[in-house]
Design a protein around this motif. Structure first.
Motif, mmCIF file in Angstrom:
data_model
loop_
_atom_site.group_PDB
_atom_site.id
_atom_site.type_symbol
_atom_site.label_atom_id
_atom_site.label_comp_id
_atom_site.label_asym_id
_atom_site.label_seq_id
_atom_site.Cartn_x
_atom_site.Cartn_y
_atom_site.Cartn_z
ATOM 1 N N GLU A 206 -7.014 -3.378 8.121
ATOM 2 C CA GLU A 206 -7.625 -4.160 7.034
ATOM 3 C C GLU A 206 -7.074 -5.587 7.025
ATOM 4 N N PHE B 274 3.488 1.958 2.041
ATOM 5 C CA PHE B 274 4.139 2.256 3.323
ATOM 6 C C PHE B 274 5.388 1.378 3.457
ATOM 7 N N TYR C 73 4.889 9.694 10.088
ATOM 8 C CA TYR C 73 3.948 8.762 10.712
ATOM 9 C C TYR C 73 3.431 9.266 12.059
ATOM 10 N N GLU D 261 -1.270 12.162 10.182
ATOM 11 C CA GLU D 261 -2.190 11.705 9.129
ATOM 12 C C GLU D 261 -1.661 10.468 8.404
ATOM 13 N N ARG D 262 -0.381 10.465 8.061
ATOM 14 C CA ARG D 262 0.189 9.299 7.371
ATOM 15 C C ARG D 262 0.150 8.062 8.273
ATOM 16 N N GLY E 75 0.795 -1.221 0.000
ATOM 17 C CA GLY E 75 0.000 0.000 0.000
ATOM 18 C C GLY E 75 0.830 1.275 0.000
ATOM 19 N N ILE F 91 -2.058 7.477 10.593
ATOM 20 C CA ILE F 91 -3.458 7.047 10.667
ATOM 21 C C ILE F 91 -3.811 6.211 9.440
ATOM 22 N N ARG F 92 -3.345 6.647 8.265
ATOM 23 C CA ARG F 92 -3.612 5.874 7.040
ATOM 24 C C ARG F 92 -2.932 4.505 7.092
ATOM 25 N N ALA F 93 -1.710 4.463 7.614
ATOM 26 C CA ALA F 93 -1.011 3.190 7.745
ATOM 27 C C ALA F 93 -1.731 2.282 8.745
ATOM 28 N N GLN F 94 -2.201 2.863 9.836
ATOM 29 C CA GLN F 94 -2.929 2.082 10.833
ATOM 30 C C GLN F 94 -4.210 1.505 10.233
ATOM 31 N N GLU F 95 -4.913 2.311 9.462
ATOM 32 C CA GLU F 95 -6.142 1.824 8.812
ATOM 33 C C GLU F 95 -5.828 0.658 7.884
ATOM 34 N N ARG F 96 -4.739 0.771 7.134
ATOM 35 C CA ARG F 96 -4.346 -0.320 6.229
ATOM 36 C C ARG F 96 -3.965 -1.569 7.036
#
Length: 147
Positions: free
Chosen positions: A109, A32, A79, A98-99, A30, A101-106
């Motif tokens: 998943e 990261f 991060y 913000e980055r 993704g 948070i996006r990595a955590q969301e991924r």
């Protein structure tokens, strides 16, 4: 025969390592791909409202210097960020940027995918039993658990 001689802790480690490997493969796919395992282990211990570096080091079972080094790297990569602690003007909190948070969301998943695979393999009842048993063990094994 080997399975009976291997400790439960080793089997728990194997399952945890499998989950961690799958998460990091998913993160890399993704975009990261600059996140290291050591950095991820530190970031995974951040509380939702941020965590002091000293507490982060204790939870990760590393020195404050090691935690600080990893947080510096995570901060440079976007991060995490450091913010003043609203409860103590002298202290700072490490929080997900913000980055992060996006990595955590991924990562979440892939956690869901792996847990669904485990449930499909074990069946819903055994998966619930496994989760209950592991949650019960937290009282003995996780001094950093949330209240």
């Amino acid at each position: 025969m080997e399975q009976q001689q291997t400790s439960t802790g080793v089997w728990m480690f194997v399952a945890g390592r499998h989950l961690e490997t799958r998460i990091f493969e998913h993160l890399r796919a993704g975009g990261f791909d600059d996140l290291t395992l050591a950095q991820g282990r530190i970031a995974a211990r951040l509380g939702p409202d941020g965590t002091r570096l000293t507490d982060l080091a204790a939870a990760a079972q590393v020195t404050k210097q090691t935690a600080g080094f990893l947080v510096d790297q995570l901060e440079r990569a976007g991060y995490v960020e450091r913010r003043p602690d609203p409860t103590d003007a002298r202290a700072r909190l490490v929080v997900l940027a913000e980055r992060g948070i996006r990595a955590q969301e991924r990562a979440r998943e892939m956690e869901a995918v792996v847990e669904a695979e485990w449930e499909a393999h074990l069946g819903p009842a055994r998966m619930r039993e496994l989760r209950r048993a592991l949650l019960d063990l937290r009282a003995l094994t996780d001094p950093w658990r949330e209240a």
